[in-house]
Design an enzyme around this catalytic site. Structure first.
Site, PDB file in Angstrom:
ATOM      1  N   GLY A   1       7.635  -5.674  12.942  1.00 32.30           N
ATOM      2  CA  GLY A   1       6.140  -5.153  13.281  1.00 32.30           C
ATOM      3  C   GLY A   1       5.337  -5.393  11.793  1.00 32.30           C
ATOM      4  O   GLY A   1       4.612  -6.304  11.571  1.00 32.30           O
ATOM      5  N   ARG A   2       5.596  -4.272  11.029  1.00 32.28           N
ATOM      6  CA  ARG A   2       4.985  -3.932   9.740  1.00 32.28           C
ATOM      7  C   ARG A   2       5.436  -5.617   8.917  1.00 32.28           C
ATOM      8  O   ARG A   2       4.512  -6.148   8.118  1.00 32.28           O
ATOM      9  CB  ARG A   2       5.581  -2.943   8.998  1.00 32.28           C
TER      10      ARG A   2
ATOM     11  N   CYS B   1     -15.354  13.607   4.994  1.00 32.93           N
ATOM     12  CA  CYS B   1     -15.606  15.010   4.395  1.00 32.93           C
ATOM     13  C   CYS B   1     -14.033  15.648   4.327  1.00 32.93           C
ATOM     14  O   CYS B   1     -14.110  16.600   5.161  1.00 32.93           O
ATOM     15  CB  CYS B   1     -16.633  15.551   5.108  1.00 32.93           C
TER      16      CYS B   1
END
Length: 441
Positions: free
Chosen positions: A292-293, A361
């Site tokens: 995959g990666r 944030c």
């Protein structure tokens, strides 16, 4: 600076990917922007497949679509003749909408719902990777209701730890995935499934971890599985048609990473598997793997626009960009590390060290700590490399930030494959309050 795939520098001094100027990409499609080098994806896919062919081994190379799933990505994988792993109804739906052959789809997951199983059976997918006893009962029951038979692999945990980050270990005994090979669970699952007419047991599956830079773990897992296969051949006359050794092949995120070439992983594993099959006098099964990666990771680059900066004397220099943990949550989740350059002048000598902050944030919204960088100013484009796996796949709308667009680049052409979300998309499923409970106007 190490560039990836087709990345280079043009006569303007700008970073290019697939022959396309990244500064022009940022102008045309906006930032943040995921850019995929599709030629590199094709080369990686062919590297795995060709090695199996050269070794004379029947195989399936299945793209683990959890790394990055979209209609265009699935179609690209289909063009290269790969199979496909899905882990949810959503990934399955995407694959079917992409026109992918369902017979080449493998359905993973430790908690498949009845609805997902029914959907997969109706689509006539190739096989289910069965993860637990609950799934055996659920799958066989739904098959019986529908008058269907499902081909399955039993996912086992061989007790092998890969050299990887604790958060993404999956092959050791203490795992939410699979039947334990050592304590008798796997054998119990085999006996149970062999007795069910609705299930056809193709073989065994394991996945020992992620971002693995050597073949020792894969070989050890194969040794444990084939040893059990020999025992089960004698006890139950079970011959595995398929041995799936999973994925987890590493990529180079930074200069400290030293992954193997795709073909090297395959060559070392197959050499040992062949030897073991001869040793135990077993018939060589079809070998499946699940990259995959290693197909998409370093083929992806995220472009950001530089914004504000902050100097904390004798402590740190912060440089903020227009994205962050909303488009790449990996640094916040498990301290993933990346390299980056100013795309306007990627070959310029670093003149300072900054830490790249996202705009969310959260204090922990940091993309890169202590990055050596050239002269920069607000409005420059920052290119962060190797974001092609689990970037868009894990993107979110925290702080109500729209998810970025995705473009594929190859041979000097850029194609938009996922549109940028807008503010209307963010509230598309919101409903207004209809009943007022004690509020004051």
């Amino acid at each position: 600076m190490h560039f990836y795939g087709t990345s280079s520098v043009n006569d303007k001094g700008h970073l290019t990917i697939g022959g396309v100027d990244t500064i022009e990409l940022a102008k045309e499609f906006g930032t943040p922007l995921y850019v995929y080098d599709t030629q590199l994806i094709r080369e990686r896919a062919r590297g795995f497949k060709q090695t199996f062919d050269q070794l004379g081994v029947t195989s399936q190379v299945a793209y683990a679509s959890k790394a990055f799933s979209s209609i265009a990505m699935i179609q690209l994988i289909d063009q290269e003749g790969l199979s496909l792993d899905v882990v949810s109804g959503g990934e399955l739906y995407t694959a079917l909408k992409a026109g992918f052959n369902p017979e080449k789809i493998h359905f993973h997951g430790n908690n498949k719902s009845a609805e997902e199983i029914a959907m997969a059976l109706d689509a006539d997918i190739g096989c289910f990777v069965v993860d637990n006893f609950h799934e055996i009962n659920l799958l066989s029951g739904i098959c019986k209701e529908k008058g269907k038979t499902a081909s399955i692999l039993l996912r086992v945990t061989p007790g092998i730890e890969a050299h990887t980050h604790d958060y993404i270990l999956t092959g050791q005994e203490d795992s939410k995935f699979g039947f334990d090979l050592q304590n008798g669970q796997a054998e119990e699952a085999l006996v149970k499934t062999l007795d069910l007419q609705q299930l056809h047991v193709l073989g065994l599956h394991c996945h020992i971890g992620s971002q693995i830079f050597e073949t020792t773990g894969f070989i050890m897992a194969a040794e444990k599985m084939i040893e059990k296969m020999s025992v089960w051949k004698q006890k139950y006359n079970f011959s595995a048609e398929v041995l799936n050794l999973g994925g987890g092949f590493g990529i180079r995120y930074t200069k400290d990473d030293e992954p193997l070439a795709p073909g090297k992983y395959v060559e070392d594993i197959i050499t040992r598997v062949k030897s073991l099959m001869d040793e135990y006098q077993l018939t060589m099964p079809e070998i499946w793997i699940e990259p995959g990666r290693s197909l998409t990771g370093d083929a992806g680059t995220t472009l950001y626009t530089v914004g504000s900066s902050k100097h904390v004397p004798e402590v740190r220099n912060y440089l903020a960009v227009d994205g962050g943990m909303s488009d790449n949550i990996r640094p916040a989740l498990y301290n993933a590390r990346y390299e980056a350059v100013i795309a306007n002048r990627p070959e310029a000598k670093p003149e300072s060290v900054v830490s790249i902050a996202g705009k969310c944030c959260e204090s922990g919204d940091m993309l890169i700590w202590d990055l050596p960088i050239t002269m920069h100013s607000s409005g420059d484009v920052l290119a962060v490399f190797c974001t092609g796996a689990y970037g868009y796949a894990m993107a979110n709308n925290y702080n109500r930030i729209p998810r970025p667009a995705v473009v594929f680049v190859e041979n000097g052409e850029a194609e938009l494959v996922i549109e940028r979300e807008n503010y209307e998309d963010l509230i598309r499923h919101d409903l207004p309050l209809k009943v007022q409970h004690g509020g004051q106007k």
